[in-house]
Design a protein around this motif. Structure first.
Motif, PDB file in Angstrom:
ATOM      1  N   SER A  78       0.833  -1.209   0.000  1.00  0.00           N
ATOM      2  CA  SER A  78       0.000   0.000   0.000  1.00  0.00           C
ATOM      3  C   SER A  78       0.862   1.251   0.000  1.00  0.00           C
ATOM      4  O   SER A  78       0.556   2.239  -0.674  1.00  0.00           O
ATOM      5  CB  SER A  78      -0.924  -0.006   1.215  1.00  0.00           C
ATOM      6  N   LEU A  99      -1.314  -5.847   1.804  1.00  0.00           N
ATOM      7  CA  LEU A  99      -2.055  -4.799   1.110  1.00  0.00           C
ATOM      8  C   LEU A  99      -3.232  -4.356   1.968  1.00  0.00           C
ATOM      9  O   LEU A  99      -4.027  -5.188   2.428  1.00  0.00           O
ATOM     10  CB  LEU A  99      -2.558  -5.314  -0.252  1.00  0.00           C
ATOM     11  N   HIS A 100      -3.345  -3.037   2.170  1.00  0.00           N
ATOM     12  CA  HIS A 100      -4.483  -2.467   2.889  1.00  0.00           C
ATOM     13  C   HIS A 100      -5.554  -2.113   1.856  1.00  0.00           C
ATOM     14  O   HIS A 100      -5.461  -1.083   1.181  1.00  0.00           O
ATOM     15  CB  HIS A 100      -4.059  -1.239   3.696  1.00  0.00           C
ATOM     16  N   HIS A 134      -7.222   1.942  -1.212  1.00  0.00           N
ATOM     17  CA  HIS A 134      -7.098   2.075  -2.659  1.00  0.00           C
ATOM     18  C   HIS A 134      -8.452   1.887  -3.332  1.00  0.00           C
ATOM     19  O   HIS A 134      -9.404   1.372  -2.732  1.00  0.00           O
ATOM     20  CB  HIS A 134      -6.102   1.047  -3.209  1.00  0.00           C
TER      21      HIS A 134
END
Length: 293
Positions: free
Chosen positions: A114, A145-146, A150
């Protein structure tokens, strides 16, 4: 399936841990690092959101743990950074990893994707991950990954590259975690599983509940839309309509009598006969009167 992934069964792939603000996947990421170190794997961790001291907490074996600190100066403002986010490319990653001699093909861990995606375009990040995965230089890639940071398109692009996806959410069973796992095999099948687990102080994973899902063929993530579902007219024929259609004579289909008359050779073959009707206004003295010239 979670224990299988922890044992390193996803060789040559890209394992993605996806979390949100509701539950952090960093503890599970450290569990994968710890499991790899216990298997005597060489692990390279690129830190963007965690300091080196915090990352090392809980590890009993750190001899084969190689940390590349991009946490203190991720944008390279001091010009003294060991690694920066602008260096997230295949050439720079391989250059940094090759500085350490290895007896085994190393595992690359990215904490977190991220942070990289906030400063590098999605296309470049996905291209680097794809080249790193296919190049054979690393044994496997593990990334965090956050998802709530996004847009859906960015998350979908990164997820599409992964061979194994672990989505962590809080469990209704106390402080435990629930993980939804999707694994894509080389034969094109998709294996799905759900686990409720907890992480001990020594970073080992203890399964509390598992729900296995049988393998299934690769399917699209979105359901196919029927374009004829909401039409105001019917595109399908009933049995009576189909029978009437088959009995209908089309204008370009000649009957036997007409074919015989056309193919019959006679004295008038090749002649054009014109019979004027009552509406014809033909002037013999001025044949071009209708041309308006």
């Amino acid at each position: 399936m979670l224990l299988e992934l922890l044992q390193g069964g996803d060789s040559g792939g890209f394992l993605l841990i996806q979390d949100t603000a509701n539950y952090s996947g960093r503890h599970l990421l450290k569990s994968f690092i710890n499991a790899a170190l216990r298997r005597d794997e060489e692990v390279h961790v690129f830190c963007f959101e965690t300091s080196e001291e915090e990352l090392k907490e809980g590890f009993q074996e750190v001899q084969r743990l190689h940390i590349h600190n991009a946490y203190e100066d991720p944008l390279g403002w001091t010009k003294k950074a060991v690694f920066t986010v602008q260096q997230f490319s295949l050439n720079d990653l391989t250059r940094v990893i090759k500085l350490t001699p290895h007896q085994k093909t190393p595992i690359v861990v990215i904490d977190s994707l991220s942070w990289v995606l906030r400063h590098v375009c999605t296309t470049a990040v996905c291209s680097t991950l794809h080249q790193l995965k296919k190049g054979g230089f690393v044994r496997a890639i593990i990334g965090l990954l956050h998802a709530d940071m996004h847009q859906k398109g960015t998350v979908g692009s990164v997820r599409h590259l992964s061979t194994s996806l672990i989505t962590v959410t809080p469990s209704i069973m106390g402080d435990n975690c629930q993980a939804k796992i999707t694994k894509r095999t080389k034969s094109g099948k998709v294996l799905q599983d759900e686990h409720t687990f907890s992480i001990k102080e020594d970073l080992t994973v203890m399964l509390l509940k598992s729900s296995n899902t049988a393998p299934q063929q690769m399917v699209q993530e979105e359901h196919e839309i029927d374009p004829t579902a909401n039409l105001t007219f019917n595109l399908r024929l009933s049995d009576k309509e189909r029978e009437a259609k088959e009995k209908l004579s089309l204008p370009f289909m000649f009957s036997k009598e007409k074919k015989k008359a056309i193919l019959h050779s006679g004295a008038n073959l090749g002649r054009i006969l014109y019979e004027p009707d009552a509406n014809d206004d033909f002037d013999q003295e001025d044949p071009d009167d209708d041309l308006d010239v």
